[in-house]
Write a protein that holds these residues in place. Structure first.
Motif, PDB file in Angstrom:
ATOM      1  N   ASN A 179       0.822  -1.214   0.000  1.00 33.70           N
ATOM      2  CA  ASN A 179       0.000   0.000   0.000  1.00 33.70           C
ATOM      3  C   ASN A 179       0.854   1.262   0.000  1.00 33.70           C
ATOM      4  N   CYS A 180       1.903   1.265   0.813  1.00 31.17           N
ATOM      5  CA  CYS A 180       2.721   2.464   0.970  1.00 31.17           C
ATOM      6  C   CYS A 180       3.599   2.728  -0.256  1.00 31.17           C
ATOM      7  N   ASN A 181       4.163   1.672  -0.822  1.00 32.92           N
ATOM      8  CA  ASN A 181       5.146   1.863  -1.893  1.00 32.92           C
ATOM      9  C   ASN A 181       4.558   1.820  -3.301  1.00 32.92           C
ATOM     10  N   THR A 182       3.486   1.068  -3.493  1.00 28.55           N
ATOM     11  CA  THR A 182       2.954   0.939  -4.851  1.00 28.55           C
ATOM     12  C   THR A 182       1.561   1.542  -5.010  1.00 28.55           C
ATOM     13  N   LEU A 183       0.658   1.238  -4.089  1.00 30.70           N
ATOM     14  CA  LEU A 183      -0.680   1.813  -4.191  1.00 30.70           C
ATOM     15  C   LEU A 183      -0.620   3.333  -4.086  1.00 30.70           C
ATOM     16  N   ALA A 184       0.224   3.841  -3.197  1.00 32.70           N
ATOM     17  CA  ALA A 184       0.300   5.291  -2.982  1.00 32.70           C
ATOM     18  C   ALA A 184       0.705   6.034  -4.250  1.00 32.70           C
TER      19      ALA A 184
END
Length: 338
Positions: A179-184
């Protein structure tokens, strides 16, 4: 007849001699072409490095980001590379939207920037380890702002190198880092890009990592997410270049940040301010960059070195760091027992 008739044996000997001479000449030509190719590639790399890291700033070769829009949005903006981007974009006279998790830290950085650079700021406190639900609120907060630059910097890594199945609390860690590295970076781009396309100008800068250049054993998930950020930026550039959008993938090696846990600068480890100053000089000139001269040299060496050597060096280094972590944990456990 001179020499007499050729026997089958002498014919074969002559053929073998011809083939041997031909192979020697062919190998010599191939060798010369290979040396020439490598030399030309090295020369072009040196010339490109001079253009990017020596001439770009004094000659003003990079894109003037202030002309793209009045505001810049930076995620993960309270520390390290993100904070340095916020400061240096503000120095160019661009208003700054700071997005990170801790409101107090956001407010402190915003106050610093407003005081020093005399620009407007806006802060949005969100936890990027959450899912898609946080982006509706972010979109509302950004509505009406002329956003010319988006820096997708927010990210998380391992607390120490570890084998995939032995990552502490792995069931939570997996969705958090994805979530933090790709979804964001994906969702932030989706939020900001429409306005850029409408105005036919804008820059999206993805802070990936040199870890995304090759698979990273013992930091497998981190490296994999950084590959995503890199590929996402590179493909998006192809899709939207014709609409006036610049999309850049930045792949730093070690910088003195909390994420890297390195405190002291060196020839190959700049501080965030040094690194970002150099990286901003490449916007509009290089779509995929290691950001600064020393990191570009490391990237060039990585490309030339065989993968087995890369894995050997990184694997040895990371296993040693892992071993030191466990020794530290054992010492702390003994202290508690006492």
């Amino acid at each position: 007849m001179l020499g007499g008739p050729l026997t089958p044996e002498s014919k074969m000997a002559g053929l073998r001699s011809f083939i041997s001479q031909f192979n020697s000449q062919a190998l010599a030509i191939i060798g010369a072409l290979t040396v020439g190719y490598i030399s030309l590639k090295l020369l072009l790399s040196v010339l490109r490095g001079i253009k990017l890291y020596v001439l770009s700033r004094p000659l003003g070769l990079a894109t003037n980001l202030k002309k793209l829009g009045a505001w810049a949005v930076i995620t993960g903006a309270t520390d390290g590379i993100g904070k340095a981007y916020a400061q240096q974009l503000a120095e160019k006279g661009i208003n700054i939207v700071l997005i990170s998790r801790t409101l107090e830290k956001l407010q402190n950085v915003a106050q610093e920037i407003e005081t020093q650079y005399k620009v407007k700021t806006k802060v949005i406190a969100v936890d990027f380890t959450k899912g898609v639900e946080i982006y509706e609120e972010i979109e509302k907060e950004l509505k009406g702002l002329e956003i010319g630059t988006l820096v997708n910097n927010v990210g998380m890594s391992y607390s120490y190198p570890e084998y995939f199945l032995e990552i502490p609390n792995v069931e939570k860690f997996i969705p958090d880092i994805i979530n933090c590295n790709t979804l964001a970076c994906t969702m932030m781009t989706k939020v900001v890009l429409p306005g850029m396309v409408e105005r036919r100008k804008g820059a999206v800068i993805n802070i990936s990592s040199a870890s995304g250049m090759l698979p990273g054993p013992l930091t497998t998930l981190y490296a994999a997410t950084k590959v995503y950020m890199d590929f996402f930026a590179r493909a998006l550039q192809i899709e939207y270049a014709s609409k006036g959008i610049i999309v850049q993938s930045v792949l730093p090696f070690f910088v003195t940040t909390k994420l890297s846990r390195i405190r002291h600068t060196s020839l190959f480890t700049p501080n965030p301010t040094q690194y970002v100053r150099s990286a901003l000089g490449t916007v509009g000139l290089e779509q995929r960059t290691n950001g600064c001269l020393s990191h570009s040299i490391q990237g060039y060496i990585n490309e030339l070195a065989p993968e087995w050597l890369y894995y050997l060096v990184q694997g040895t280094m990371f296993r040693n760091v892992r071993a030191l972590h466990y020794k530290k944990m054992q010492r702390e456990a003994k202290k508690k027992e006492q």
